[in-house]
Design a protein around this motif. Sequence first.
Motif, short mmCIF file in Angstrom:
data_model
loop_
_atom_site.label_atom_id
_atom_site.label_comp_id
_atom_site.label_asym_id
_atom_site.label_seq_id
_atom_site.Cartn_x
_atom_site.Cartn_y
_atom_site.Cartn_z
N GLN A 72 7.76 0.49 8.19
CA GLN A 72 7.74 -0.95 8.45
C GLN A 72 7.15 -1.71 7.25
OE1 GLN A 72 9.57 -2.79 9.87
NE2 GLN A 72 8.97 -2.95 12.02
N ARG A 73 6.24 -1.07 6.54
CA ARG A 73 5.70 -1.70 5.34
C ARG A 73 6.80 -1.83 4.27
NH1 ARG A 73 -0.06 -0.85 4.17
NH2 ARG A 73 -1.11 -0.57 6.15
N VAL A 106 -1.08 -7.09 7.31
CA VAL A 106 -0.31 -7.31 6.06
C VAL A 106 0.44 -8.64 6.15
CG1 VAL A 106 1.59 -6.46 4.63
CG2 VAL A 106 -0.07 -4.85 5.54
N ILE A 107 1.10 -8.87 7.31
CA ILE A 107 1.87 -10.10 7.51
C ILE A 107 0.94 -11.32 7.44
CG2 ILE A 107 3.16 -11.42 9.24
CD1 ILE A 107 4.48 -8.79 10.10
N LYS A 108 -0.20 -11.21 8.11
CA LYS A 108 -1.14 -12.34 8.14
C LYS A 108 -1.67 -12.62 6.73
CE LYS A 108 -4.92 -14.26 10.81
NZ LYS A 108 -4.18 -15.48 11.09
N GLY A 109 -1.97 -11.52 6.02
CA GLY A 109 -2.46 -11.68 4.64
C GLY A 109 -1.45 -12.39 3.76
N LEU A 110 -0.19 -12.01 3.88
CA LEU A 110 0.87 -12.63 3.07
C LEU A 110 1.02 -14.11 3.44
CD1 LEU A 110 3.45 -9.72 3.21
CD2 LEU A 110 2.46 -10.66 1.11
N ASN A 111 0.87 -14.40 4.74
CA ASN A 111 0.98 -15.78 5.20
C ASN A 111 -0.18 -16.63 4.67
OD1 ASN A 111 -0.07 -17.62 7.82
ND2 ASN A 111 2.05 -17.94 7.18
N GLU A 112 -1.37 -16.07 4.72
CA GLU A 112 -2.54 -16.85 4.33
C GLU A 112 -2.68 -16.98 2.82
OE1 GLU A 112 -5.80 -15.02 6.35
OE2 GLU A 112 -5.34 -16.03 8.24
N HIS A 113 -2.40 -15.87 2.12
CA HIS A 113 -2.64 -15.88 0.68
C HIS A 113 -1.43 -16.26 -0.15
CE1 HIS A 113 -5.75 -12.99 2.30
NE2 HIS A 113 -6.44 -14.05 1.90
N GLU A 114 -0.25 -15.92 0.33
CA GLU A 114 0.96 -16.21 -0.45
C GLU A 114 1.72 -17.40 0.12
OE1 GLU A 114 1.72 -14.14 -3.07
OE2 GLU A 114 0.12 -12.70 -2.63
N GLY A 152 0.78 -1.23 0.00
CA GLY A 152 0.00 0.00 0.00
C GLY A 152 0.81 1.28 0.00
N LEU A 153 1.99 1.26 -0.63
CA LEU A 153 2.83 2.47 -0.63
C LEU A 153 3.16 2.97 -2.04
CD1 LEU A 153 5.37 1.62 2.21
CD2 LEU A 153 3.52 3.27 2.32
N ALA A 154 2.30 2.63 -2.99
CA ALA A 154 2.59 2.98 -4.39
C ALA A 154 2.89 4.47 -4.56
CB ALA A 154 1.43 2.56 -5.27
N ARG A 155 2.19 5.30 -3.79
CA ARG A 155 2.37 6.76 -3.94
C ARG A 155 3.73 7.22 -3.39
NH1 ARG A 155 -0.46 10.50 -1.27
NH2 ARG A 155 -1.17 9.09 0.37
#
Lengths: 413, 228
Positions: B150-151, B185-193, B132-135
């Motif tokens: 941290q992101r 974010v960490i949990k999402g990466l763990n679950e989805h990736e 979420g840091l594209a900008r």
Amino acid sequence: MFFLRLAVLSILSHPRRSAVIAASVALSVMVMVFVEGMLGGLRVSFFENLLQGTGHLQIHAAGWQDRLDPYSISYLLRDPQGMIRRIERDLTVAPRLAGIEPMLQFGALLVNGDRNVAMVGQAVQPTTGFFANVRKNMLAGSFLPAGAMPGSRGVAISSDIARLLGLGLGDQVIVLVQDSSGSPYYLGYRVTGIFSTGVEQTDEDSFFIDLGEAQGLLDISHSASELRLTLKNPDEAATVARDLSALFSHEKPVLQSWRDIQSGLVSLINLGSIYATVIDVIIALVAATVITSSILMTIFERIPTFGTLRAIGLKRRQLFWILMEEGLVLGLAGSLLGMAVGLPLALYLQVHGLEIGAFSQVLGTSAAYYFVVTTKSALTVFAAGILIAALGYLYGASVSVRMRLLESLEQGA
Amino acid sequence: MPLIELQNAAKDYRLGDTIINAIRGVSLSVEPGELLSIVGPSGCGKTTLLNMMGCIDGPTRGKVLFGGSDVSVLSDAELADIRLHRIGFIFQTFNLVPVLSVRENVELPMVLARVAAGERRRSADALIETVGLARFRKHKPGELSGGQRQRVAIARALVNHPDIVIADEPTANLDSATGNDVLQVIKGLNEHEGVTFIFSTHNPAILRFASRLIRLKDGQLENGPEAS
């Protein structure tokens, strides 16, 4: 490129310290280019004087070295032209030869009315390649005018001697000598040239006369006190001397290389080179010491960053080169800056010279001393500047590389 | 085969004349796909344990196996290679390179892995977008908030597709809302990736994110050799 960019960004992130480092390198480069230019000028001046004053090799008659009077005409080469022909035909020596001339030196008294001065007569061919500083510094008339009839070429004297004796161009001067029989003899000559080299030894001690006329004056037809050789490579003087010694094994002449003749000046030049090297090393060490504290501060405050980089996979060797790259970039910037200031100054002095007053007499040069900056010496100094910064970085880089990864990381905690 | 296995690993530090037993014979293993949390009070040895698991520090006694290899016999360069290709790190203090932009910070591990510039940029931009840091990709770390930094650190940790990401108190320097955000974010990466994560914390409120929990006290696992 990425690491180079990282190096440049790191440099720019500490503008004050980076400026101190680059300025120290620049200052060292400026001083070194000045010293090298000065020494280069000394070397060139030495070799020019050497070539003009003594040639690379001299051949004298046997026994010449035992003479008590330095300008005695008792030890003469009886057939110098025959010797020249033999040398020019010799397949070993001839290819290494650049030029060869007979010369005659003798003591004389120059007299004008009630004024007189004892001098050394330098008898040379009018087309001589030697004594360029005299030939190029004629204030009036010309140097033994070649177009003049033999017997009327006159003499060339310095403006100092002309003033001392009250002579002007075209005036007659009596040259009194002791001829080959030991009797006093004199002839009158027109002053056909007046010179001023700025070198006391030349201006106050020597006058110049056509070789043939001097041989007539001294009653030593066809003889010369020496043969003066110039070589394509002056460093071959000793080997050429050995070959000539073999060629004239029967005559057993005295052979002297420029190193024998100018041993004092050679020592001076060598000493100068040593001093210049010592000065350069001191400059490099002082500069490296001055910049080391700035470098260490710059490096040590980034130890945690280095720890992070190593934690994510940077190897010690890569970290070392990143830091050295940083040093090289700063060294390059400092060297360019130093060259931008120092080189034009040295080149200016190469063209316009530096007034060195009485010291010129020691060097046997004119009052202005001309720097010589060669591409090689400029590049050497430029590289030395980069090396100074690299040396400064070397310590900091090796300390940070040797540090344990955990220790590096903990410094940021 | 476990990704990481500790066999009675211990770590001692010397502090003057005193020997400090930071880790006292810990045995555990980490399987692929886990989101393992190590919890315990400050000074219990969490960071030391993570450093051993992440090949940053070696054990004084016992063994640490990474992918079945004993790390104590590996050279410094080999350990650097493991850290580069197989482990991602997220530090409590973010540890970004201040002079580099967000994109360059994320690209850094790929530079070390000699990935081509074009691919580096594509991968970095994709990950920066994921966190979420594209900008902010051209911003310097100093221009970002703690959570944003941290992101960036998370994106950097993931960019070389590591087998495991080790995060040492990743939310310690963040306010609770931002910390929560980062853990999502960490949990999402763990679950989805399927990215394996180990993170340490002393904040019991964030334990709900973990798929497995290890409690550490005075350098030892609280519930025996391997707690679940």
